[in-house]
Design a protein around this motif. Structure first.
Motif, short mmCIF file in Angstrom:
data_model
loop_
_atom_site.label_atom_id
_atom_site.label_comp_id
_atom_site.label_asym_id
_atom_site.label_seq_id
_atom_site.Cartn_x
_atom_site.Cartn_y
_atom_site.Cartn_z
N GLU A 75 0.86 -1.17 0.00
CA GLU A 75 0.00 0.00 0.00
C GLU A 75 0.90 1.23 0.00
O GLU A 75 1.86 1.29 0.77
CB GLU A 75 -0.88 -0.03 1.25
CG GLU A 75 -2.02 0.95 1.24
CD GLU A 75 -2.89 0.82 2.48
OE1 GLU A 75 -2.92 -0.28 3.09
OE2 GLU A 75 -3.51 1.82 2.86
N ILE A 76 0.62 2.17 -0.88
CA ILE A 76 1.49 3.34 -1.00
C ILE A 76 0.88 4.50 -0.24
O ILE A 76 -0.27 4.86 -0.49
CB ILE A 76 1.67 3.74 -2.48
CG1 ILE A 76 2.10 2.53 -3.31
CG2 ILE A 76 2.67 4.87 -2.63
CD1 ILE A 76 3.37 1.89 -2.86
N PRO A 77 1.62 5.09 0.66
CA PRO A 77 1.05 6.18 1.46
C PRO A 77 1.05 7.50 0.73
O PRO A 77 2.08 8.15 0.60
CB PRO A 77 1.97 6.24 2.68
CG PRO A 77 3.28 5.69 2.21
CD PRO A 77 2.99 4.78 1.06
N ILE A 78 -0.09 7.89 0.21
CA ILE A 78 -0.28 9.22 -0.33
C ILE A 78 -1.64 9.71 0.10
O ILE A 78 -2.50 8.92 0.44
CB ILE A 78 -0.22 9.26 -1.88
CG1 ILE A 78 -1.11 8.17 -2.47
CG2 ILE A 78 1.18 9.14 -2.39
CD1 ILE A 78 -1.12 8.20 -3.97
N ASN A 79 -1.82 11.00 0.07
CA ASN A 79 -3.15 11.53 0.36
C ASN A 79 -3.89 11.68 -0.95
O ASN A 79 -3.53 12.49 -1.79
CB ASN A 79 -3.07 12.89 1.05
CG ASN A 79 -2.60 12.75 2.47
OD1 ASN A 79 -1.55 13.26 2.82
ND2 ASN A 79 -3.36 12.04 3.27
N THR A 83 -7.12 4.82 -2.28
CA THR A 83 -5.90 4.17 -1.81
C THR A 83 -5.16 3.55 -2.99
O THR A 83 -5.77 2.91 -3.83
CB THR A 83 -6.27 3.08 -0.80
OG1 THR A 83 -7.01 3.67 0.27
CG2 THR A 83 -5.03 2.41 -0.24
N VAL A 98 1.28 14.72 -9.14
CA VAL A 98 0.06 15.20 -8.51
C VAL A 98 -1.02 15.50 -9.55
O VAL A 98 -2.19 15.21 -9.34
CB VAL A 98 0.35 16.45 -7.66
CG1 VAL A 98 -0.93 17.03 -7.08
CG2 VAL A 98 1.32 16.10 -6.54
N GLU B 75 0.10 19.05 4.96
CA GLU B 75 -0.67 17.81 4.95
C GLU B 75 0.33 16.66 4.95
O GLU B 75 1.30 16.67 4.18
CB GLU B 75 -1.53 17.78 3.68
CG GLU B 75 -2.60 16.72 3.67
CD GLU B 75 -3.47 16.82 2.43
OE1 GLU B 75 -3.59 17.93 1.86
OE2 GLU B 75 -4.00 15.78 2.03
N PRO B 77 1.31 12.85 4.24
CA PRO B 77 0.83 11.72 3.44
C PRO B 77 0.93 10.40 4.18
O PRO B 77 2.00 9.83 4.31
CB PRO B 77 1.76 11.74 2.22
CG PRO B 77 3.01 12.39 2.68
CD PRO B 77 2.66 13.27 3.84
N ILE B 78 -0.17 9.92 4.67
CA ILE B 78 -0.27 8.58 5.23
C ILE B 78 -1.58 7.99 4.78
O ILE B 78 -2.49 8.70 4.43
CB ILE B 78 -0.22 8.54 6.77
CG1 ILE B 78 -1.20 9.56 7.35
CG2 ILE B 78 1.16 8.79 7.29
CD1 ILE B 78 -1.23 9.54 8.83
N ASN B 79 -1.67 6.69 4.82
CA ASN B 79 -2.94 6.05 4.54
C ASN B 79 -3.68 5.86 5.83
O ASN B 79 -3.28 5.09 6.69
CB ASN B 79 -2.74 4.70 3.85
CG ASN B 79 -2.26 4.86 2.44
OD1 ASN B 79 -1.17 4.44 2.11
ND2 ASN B 79 -3.07 5.50 1.63
N LEU B 131 8.29 8.78 5.39
CA LEU B 131 7.37 8.28 6.41
C LEU B 131 7.92 6.96 6.94
O LEU B 131 8.12 6.02 6.18
CB LEU B 131 5.98 8.07 5.81
CG LEU B 131 4.93 7.59 6.81
CD1 LEU B 131 4.60 8.68 7.82
CD2 LEU B 131 3.67 7.14 6.10
N LYS B 133 7.10 3.99 9.33
CA LYS B 133 6.04 3.36 10.12
C LYS B 133 6.64 2.59 11.27
O LYS B 133 7.63 1.87 11.11
CB LYS B 133 5.18 2.45 9.24
CG LYS B 133 4.27 3.24 8.32
CD LYS B 133 3.20 2.37 7.70
CE LYS B 133 2.36 3.18 6.72
NZ LYS B 133 1.88 2.37 5.60
#
Ligand code: MN
Ligand code: MN
Ligand code: ZN
Ligand code: ZN
Lengths: 136, 136
Positions: A75-79, A83, A98, B75, B77-79, B131, B133
């Motif tokens: 899973e790639i963490p982006i806003n 997802t 973006v 902001e 970026p995390i899920n 990031l 975790k």
DNA sequence: TTCGTTGTTTATAATTATTCTAAAGAAGAT
DNA sequence: ATCTTCTTTAGAATAATTATAAACAACGAA
């Protein structure tokens, strides 16, 4: 990973029954030369396009989560409103365009080694991910 | 940044009218010694707790987005099911404690310089975020 | 192969974060 | 004070994700 037999074995090895739906999802996800970055919705649409068979959205969610849990997807963490997942589960980092809302792999050598100098008592590092946002 | 007058000036400088609601939000966000990581819901509840006055959820969303656009909030970026923001708008990175759902600042020196060796024609780098975790 | 068990799929409903709408209210300018 | 513009607000709308529960399919033992 290319043949249906391999997908069946892969699923069996994870104690996931090799259903028609899961095999179709495997075809779309893993029968490729290059890494694949996708949202659930991308995947949902591609299954219809590439296999001609429809899989319910709920099953796509279920399967992606199962594969994620088994370590077959990252899973790639982006806003984003959706997802993003990645078929490349090795340690690597990403560009995120973006405007296009597209992920691009960064090799570890494109980023260099990252050494985290701080630690939190009682916690250990699970992952280290770099996200590089791109604009025009 | 500590006094109400300063918040009023800050808002005026950004061509945002200094309303009671925005000033209360500023009090909660910026009248602190340490950086503050929060979700909209965190903030919504803290406003009631700390100022005794209720601000509508829509206004909290509006104001956070306005502050983000003006560069007063970052902001992260995390899920997560919720979007995280940060009052520390300098370049820095984060630990994310997955169990506690809490962000912790990493100083740049805790991570070291990151040089991206790859480039995409026609695109430029907007941000580089690490990031990390954490698990137990 | 049949049967019972367990796991899976599916349509649909529920949930929930976020955004939108439109009317009422407040701030600023004159 | 008056007019204009911006802001707040409650509530509705949107949209990704998760939950539900009934039909169905895979499995393993008989
Ligand atoms: Mn997952
Ligand atoms: Mn924003
Ligand atoms: Zn990738
Ligand atoms: Zn921070």
């Amino acid at each position: 990973m290319t043949s249906k037999q391999e997908f069946i074995e892969k699923l069996r090895n994870s104690r996931l029954r090799p259903t028609k739906q899961r095999i179709n999802i495997c075809e779309v996800l893993f029968n490729r030369y290059k890494t694949f970055h996708f949202t659930i919705n991308d995947l949902f649409n591609l299954i219809k396009d590439k296999t001609g068979e429809k899989v319910s959205l709920a099953t796509v969610y279920n399967t992606v989560h199962a594969f994620h849990k088994k370590g077959y997807l990252k899973e790639i963490p982006i806003n984003s409103n959706q997802t993003y997942f990645d078929t490349n589960v090795t340690d690597h980092h990403h560009f995120f365009d973006v405007k296009e809302e597209k992920l691009i792999d960064l090799k570890n050598e494109d980023v260099g080694p990252i050494e985290i100098q701080k630690s939190i008592p009682g916690k250990k590092i699970k992952s280290v991910e770099v996200l590089v946002k791109l604009e025009d």
